[in-house]
Design an enzyme around this catalytic site. Structure first.
Site, mmCIF file in Angstrom:
data_model
loop_
_atom_site.group_PDB
_atom_site.id
_atom_site.type_symbol
_atom_site.label_atom_id
_atom_site.label_comp_id
_atom_site.label_asym_id
_atom_site.label_seq_id
_atom_site.Cartn_x
_atom_site.Cartn_y
_atom_site.Cartn_z
ATOM 1 N N GLY A 27 0.993 -1.213 -0.031
ATOM 2 C CA GLY A 27 -0.121 0.051 0.031
ATOM 3 C C GLY A 27 0.893 1.235 0.050
ATOM 4 O O GLY A 27 2.168 1.258 -0.086
ATOM 5 N N SER A 28 0.317 2.454 0.116
ATOM 6 C CA SER A 28 0.867 3.552 0.023
ATOM 7 C C SER A 28 1.639 4.025 1.301
ATOM 8 O O SER A 28 2.497 4.701 1.268
ATOM 9 C CB SER A 28 -0.086 4.890 -0.456
ATOM 10 O OG SER A 28 -1.204 4.815 0.693
ATOM 11 N N GLY A 30 2.321 1.200 3.707
ATOM 12 C CA GLY A 30 2.555 -0.183 4.534
ATOM 13 C C GLY A 30 2.434 -1.218 3.521
ATOM 14 O O GLY A 30 2.246 -1.233 2.318
ATOM 15 N N SER A 33 -0.087 -8.417 3.914
ATOM 16 C CA SER A 33 0.209 -9.942 4.154
ATOM 17 C C SER A 33 -0.835 -10.687 4.651
ATOM 18 O O SER A 33 -1.791 -10.151 5.399
ATOM 19 C CB SER A 33 1.346 -10.022 4.826
ATOM 20 O OG SER A 33 1.366 -9.931 6.076
ATOM 21 N N ALA A 35 -1.804 -13.944 6.848
ATOM 22 C CA ALA A 35 -1.269 -14.659 7.867
ATOM 23 C C ALA A 35 -2.285 -15.449 8.660
ATOM 24 O O ALA A 35 -3.654 -15.530 8.354
ATOM 25 C CB ALA A 35 -0.687 -13.464 8.898
ATOM 26 N N LYS A 47 -1.677 -5.685 8.288
ATOM 27 C CA LYS A 47 -1.200 -4.428 7.352
ATOM 28 C C LYS A 47 -0.111 -3.998 8.328
ATOM 29 O O LYS A 47 -0.261 -3.437 9.609
ATOM 30 C CB LYS A 47 -2.512 -3.565 7.424
ATOM 31 C CG LYS A 47 -1.860 -2.207 6.654
ATOM 32 C CD LYS A 47 -3.156 -1.358 6.447
ATOM 33 C CE LYS A 47 -4.153 -1.985 5.680
ATOM 34 N NZ LYS A 47 -5.245 -0.878 5.237
ATOM 35 N N ASP A 207 -14.919 7.624 -0.501
ATOM 36 C CA ASP A 207 -14.059 6.988 -1.570
ATOM 37 C C ASP A 207 -14.712 5.843 -1.982
ATOM 38 O O ASP A 207 -13.821 4.712 -1.882
ATOM 39 C CB ASP A 207 -12.605 7.017 -0.906
ATOM 40 C CG ASP A 207 -11.617 6.667 -1.949
ATOM 41 O OD1 ASP A 207 -11.962 6.791 -3.185
ATOM 42 O OD2 ASP A 207 -10.721 6.094 -1.652
#
Length: 1029
Positions: A27-28, A30, A33, A35, A47, A207
């Site tokens: 991401g922008s 971070g 993944s 888990a 994150k 958004d």
């Protein structure tokens, strides 16, 4: 990157609970993944948030110490926002707008003030403000089935719910979105539920887009995520939020005037606009326009007329448009979420193709459902017809079967169905056990067994990071991160969905086609010259020269013209006209003499020239003759009938004169009607009408008086009056290739097969003027056919068709010919009687001399006209009409030739001569019976016509069976046949006449039998004439 993340990346357990499986994306701010939660036995999304470089100057421990609780911060924040708005309105906010850096600092402080102290206490001071703000918003939202849940957060990590289906953007790009109406409604309804839920909480996403909508599980459960731009303000002045293609028009300053720019916008209405764009993405996989401002032409069309969406999405149904009416509106006040839900419930289809997609996979799904085990029998206390409700004590979660999910991969479909079938089977046949069930976190994966994984978790093998590769996971499609050194992926880095431009390729096609400039008008339209000459100018008067060429008048400098040429080739006795004017010769009558000033008689001549190398071309050459050959059996108009003109112009010269009327021929004065008709016809110049061949004009005598250029000599050979007042016939024929002419004399019996067509004799007086310039002519329709051996009978005296003398001497110039003629005259004068019709086959063919008719003969008002249709036929032999064997009738065409008398039923043939036909109004002419026939002794005025054909068995039935050398004939009585008129007349006539006995003894065929066929023919002709009139 901290040490804890390094250990986690290498496979260590994070916070003693989360073990990394694989990377999902970057991401922008971070890394994300996948888990495994070793405590809860579920998959989660971890994150990791790292701090941006420019955040340190605004962040510090002193800020955390001065933080208050969440309620106080909210109050202070509201007060601060109101104060700032008041200062902006009064113009006292110049210090805040001094620089962009200072403005950004103020915004940062405002966001940080919104974060609660509980969130700040659990998160590290090193994370970015956006992450802290998003965590704070999600803590306020709570838990909802259509919102991605926040499971845990600590230090620089945020633990969220894992959605195995990826986001909606990837599903749209992979064309994995279901197309059934029910499935699409299921997806849209979940999005509306999530938005309605957060709006009721006072939170506005701002958004909404497919990238922020996640798909969880195989039943297409929607999860709304990414709350970084969300706000709790009802209205806002910050317009630089959201993604460009999903931003509402009020967020763009270019769409607003100065006054509207100072007014805040409603944050809830912005989410409703974005929802409509997302709905179009789900259904059509496209955006209606790239940006909602004046720079986009598609948006301008839409702003002018909302129905312009049908131009962009041609298959959109009207029901779906009704839903969008309350979402995609320029005025934010008209956007209504409740009305959208109402229209969605009434929706029947999204596109015109929904019916096809709804019936596409039903057969496959039904077979899968049919393979499931039967339901267990309910207890006896419950009705059998109703399913047993689940007891409240049994909290067993029964799996639902969704038909709406559609995988592209068949293997995934099969594996998912197998796992479902196994779960259903275990649920049906296992007793519910509360000891083996556990419930976690208010509905997240609430049904878990101690010996099995969660149903939402995909089945795949876990591998270490250093052995990272392709897994056997068939359900999750994460974004692989193979290169760690690649640059950071920004949030808005993915390419947005495309814009449908249905007219672009069409315009390009026409522009490219026009650029080639290969279009030529002449290639597709008829040139004006061709149009005028061959289409419009076909019937103009300027085309007379063309018509003259077609009518065999070539006046172009006396040169040969192929259009007017006529080639006569001998091919089995038929003539063919080469060239394209063959059809004109067949269907169109030639023009009259008004075009050339010449008489039609001089233009239409007859010549029998069967040479293969001979061609005749109108008036192009001097000394040449003009021939017009007609096919056998075709009708030839009287003014177009051919004349016998030899190449040497020595025989059959027809003078140019008009035919006299019937009154002139018979010696009487023309009536007023006849005179008027004659004058009117003389004034007409062109008789070039093909519409009426047999129809006469006004009066009954038009065919006699009104036709110019009619001549008795049309088919009449040149006659020469001999010393014995006998007329000899000269015919010019050429059947040889050497072009020799054979002069045929009617007195010779050797050339009897070459006898020419001679009109029948008239009983009235006809004077032939030997002067070539003056002659009295009769129309062709007044002529009757005669045998080929017959001379032109110019005598007006009575004719006796039955003679007892030596008839064979008539064909030779014997010394006693005058005596025989005198005897015949005396007998005819004695038997002369008015009102007797002379049939053509009974008329004499010898000229008895120009003798004054008897006193009792009415020559002024009576004339004999032949109505025989088949007196002259085209064939191989003569049409035999049998008579007595010993005494041959001289007026029968076939009996004059003894060679043909033995061939009964044979047809007569005159090569090249047309048939004489009966005119349409022939009944109006004089058909009175004359006295000089065999019916001279009869007292009736019966009109007898000749039968058309007698051959085969019909001749035998009508005329009796012929026996050689027998003079007896089988005669029938008048009472045994049908007679037109009273039977008494015929009975008295035949009973009181002594001449019929002589006739019955001298001929095989009786007179009564002759009358039967003649009367039948007359009745048929009379009926035809009545219908025509």
């Amino acid at each position: 990157m901290t040490l804890d993340y390094e250990i986690y990346k290498e496979g260590g357990i994070l916070n003693n609970r989360y073990q990394k499986i694989e990377d999902i994306s970057e991401g922008s701010y971070g890394y994300v993944s996948l888990a495994k939660d070793v405590r809860e036995k579920r998959l989660v999304a971890v994150k990791y948030i790292f701090k941006l470089e420019d955040d340190g100057q605004y962040d510090g421990p002193q800020d955390d110490e001065n933080d208050c609780d969440s309620s106080d911060c909210d109050d202070d924040e509201d007060t601060k926002v109101d104060t700032d708005r008041h200062e902006n309105e009064n113009g006292n906010a110049s210090s805040n707008n001094g620089s962009s850096r200072e403005k950004k600092h103020n915004l940062y402080k405002h966001k940080k003030s919104l974060i609660s102290s509980k969130v700040k206490s659990r998160l590290s001071n090193n994370i970015c403000l956006e992450a802290m703000y998003e965590v704070d918003i999600q803590t306020k939202i709570g838990r909802h089935q259509n919102i991605a849940a926040l499971l845990d957060f600590f230090d620089s990590y945020i633990i969220m719910e894992y959605c195995s289906g990826g986001d909606l953007y990837e599903a749209i790009k992979a064309d994995a979105v279901p197309k059934k109406t029910k499935s699409i409604t299921h997806i849209i309804t979940q999005i509306m539920d999530a938005i309605e839920y957060v709006h009721n909480k006072g939170i506005y996403h701002r958004d909404i887009k497919p990238e922020n909508i996640l798909i969880s599980g195989i039943d297409w459960t929607i999860k709304l995520t990414d709350w970084g731009l969300a706000t709790t303000d009802k209205t806002s002045m910050d317009r630089n939020v959201g993604s460009e293609r999903y931003m509402s028009p009020e967020l763009f300053d270019s769409n607003l005037d100065i006054k509207e720019r100072k007014e805040p916008y409603d944050c809830a209405k912005v989410d409703l606009w974005a929802m409509g764009i997302v709905f179009l993405n789900i259904v059509f996989h496209k955006n209606p326009f790239s940006i909602a401002n004046q720079s986009d032409k598609s948006f301008c069309y839409f702003a002018a007329n909302r129905e312009a969406l049908f131009d962009v999405f041609s298959t959109m149904a009207y029901d779906f448009f009704q839903v969008l009416r309350y979402s995609l509106t320029i005025d934010p006040a008209n956007r209504d979420l409740k009305m959208m839900r109402t229209e969605l419930q009434n929706l029947s289809e999204y596109t015109l193709d929904d019916e096809y997609y709804n019936n596409l996979d039903e057969g496959y799904e039904e077979t899968m459902i049919d393979g499931l085990p039967p339901q267990p029998v309910p207890p006896s206390s419950a009705p059998v017809s109703l399913p047993t409700p689940i007891s409240s004590s049994n909290k067993q979660h029964m799996p639902e079967f969704k038909k709406d999910f559609n995988f592209n991969n068949v293997n995934e479909r099969k594996r998912s169905d197998v796992s479902q079938n196994q779960n259903v089977a275990s649920g049906f046949f296992k007793k519910p056990s509360t000891q083996q069930q556990k419930f976690f976190n208010q509905g997240y994966n609430t049904t878990l067994s101690t010996h099995e994984r969660a149903k939402s978790a995909p089945k795949f093998k876990f591998k270490k990071r250093n052995k990272y590769g392709r897994t056997d996971n068939q359900f999750s499609k994460p974004v692989n991160i193979e290169d760690r050194k690649k640059s950071k992926i920004l949030k808005k880095s993915r390419k947005p969905l495309g814009i449908p431009t249905p007219n672009t390729h069409m315009n390009n096609f026409f522009h490219d086609y026009k650029a080639r400039d290969e279009f030529n008008t002449r290639d597709f339209f008829t040139p004006p010259s061709v149009q005028h000459r061959y289409m419009e100018g076909f019937s103009n008067n300027n085309n007379k020269q063309y018509r003259q060429n077609r009518n065999y008048n070539n006046n172009n400098n006396n040169s040969n013209n192929n259009h007017g040429s006529n080639y006569n080739n001998f091919n089995n006795g038929n003539s063919y006209i080469k060239g394209w004017n063959k059809n004109f010769n067949k269907y169109r009558r030639p023009s009259s003499s008004s075009y050339t000033g010449k008489s039609p008689l001089s233009r239409y001549n007859m010549s029998y020239n069967h040479n293969n190398n001979s061609s005749i071309n109108g008036y192009a050459r001097r000394g040449s003759t003009t021939t017009v050959q007609h096919s056998p059996g075709a009708y030839i108009p009287p003014n177009a009938r051919n004349h016998h003109v030899s190449p040497t112009n020595q025989f059959l010269r027809v003078p140019q004169s008009t035919a006299p009327d019937i009154s002139t021929v018979l010696g009487g004065k023309p009536s007023y009607q006849e005179h008027y008709t004659q004058d009117s016809m003389d004034s007409e110049g062109d008789h070039d009408s093909d519409d009426v061949l047999f129809t006469l004009e006004e009066g009954d005598h038009d065919f006699v008086n009104g036709m110019d250029n009619l001549s008795i000599n049309d088919h009449l050979p040149h006659t020469t009056v001999g010393s014995h007042n006998e007329v000899f016939v000269h015919a010019s024929t050429n059947h040889n290739n050497n072009g020799n002419n054979n002069h045929i004399d009617t007195n010779s019996t050797t050339n009897q097969y070459h006898r020419q067509y001679i009109p029948p004799p008239l009983t009235t007086s006809l004077h032939i003027n030997n002067n070539n310039n003056e002659s009295n002519e009769l129309p062709d329709l007044l002529k009757s056919p005669a045998s080929s051996e017959a001379h032109l009978n110019l005598s007006s005296g009575p004719i006796d068709p039955i003679l007892t003398g030596n008839i064979g001497n008539r064909y030779s110039h014997s010394s006693d010919s005058k005596e025989l003629e005198q005897e015949r005259r005396l007998s005819m004068e004695q038997k002369f009687k008015n009102g007797v019709y002379v049939p053509p086959h009974h008329r004499k063919s010898f000229n008895l001399g120009t003798q004054v008719p008897p006193m009792n003969m009415k020559t002024s008002n009576e004339a004999t006209l032949s109505v025989s249709h088949n007196s002259v036929n085209f064939g191989g032999s003569y049409n035999s009409r049998r008579s007595s064997a010993n005494e041959s009738n001289p007026l029968h065409m076939n009996k004059a030739l003894e060679k043909l008398s033995s061939s009964p039923g044979a047809k007569s043939s005159f090569v090249g001569f047309p048939k004489p036909l009966l005119p349409r109004n022939h009944s109006s002419t004089t058909i009175a019976l004359q006295n000089e026939d065999v019916f001279a002794d009869s007292n009736n005025d019966a009109i007898i016509f000749e039968d058309e054909e007698y051959e085969g068995e019909s001749d035998k039935m009508a005329h009796g069976k012929m026996e050689g050398g027998d003079n007896e004939s089988s005669s029938t009585s008048p009472d045994e046949r049908q007679i037109f008129g009273p039977y008494e007349i015929y009975a008295q006539t035949f009973a009181g006449s002594t001449h019929d006995k002589k006739l019955g003894a001298g001929r095989k065929t009786s007179i009564q039998d002759e009358m039967v066929g003649s009367l039948e023919q007359y009745k048929n002709n009379w009926l035809i004439l009545q219908q025509q009139d």
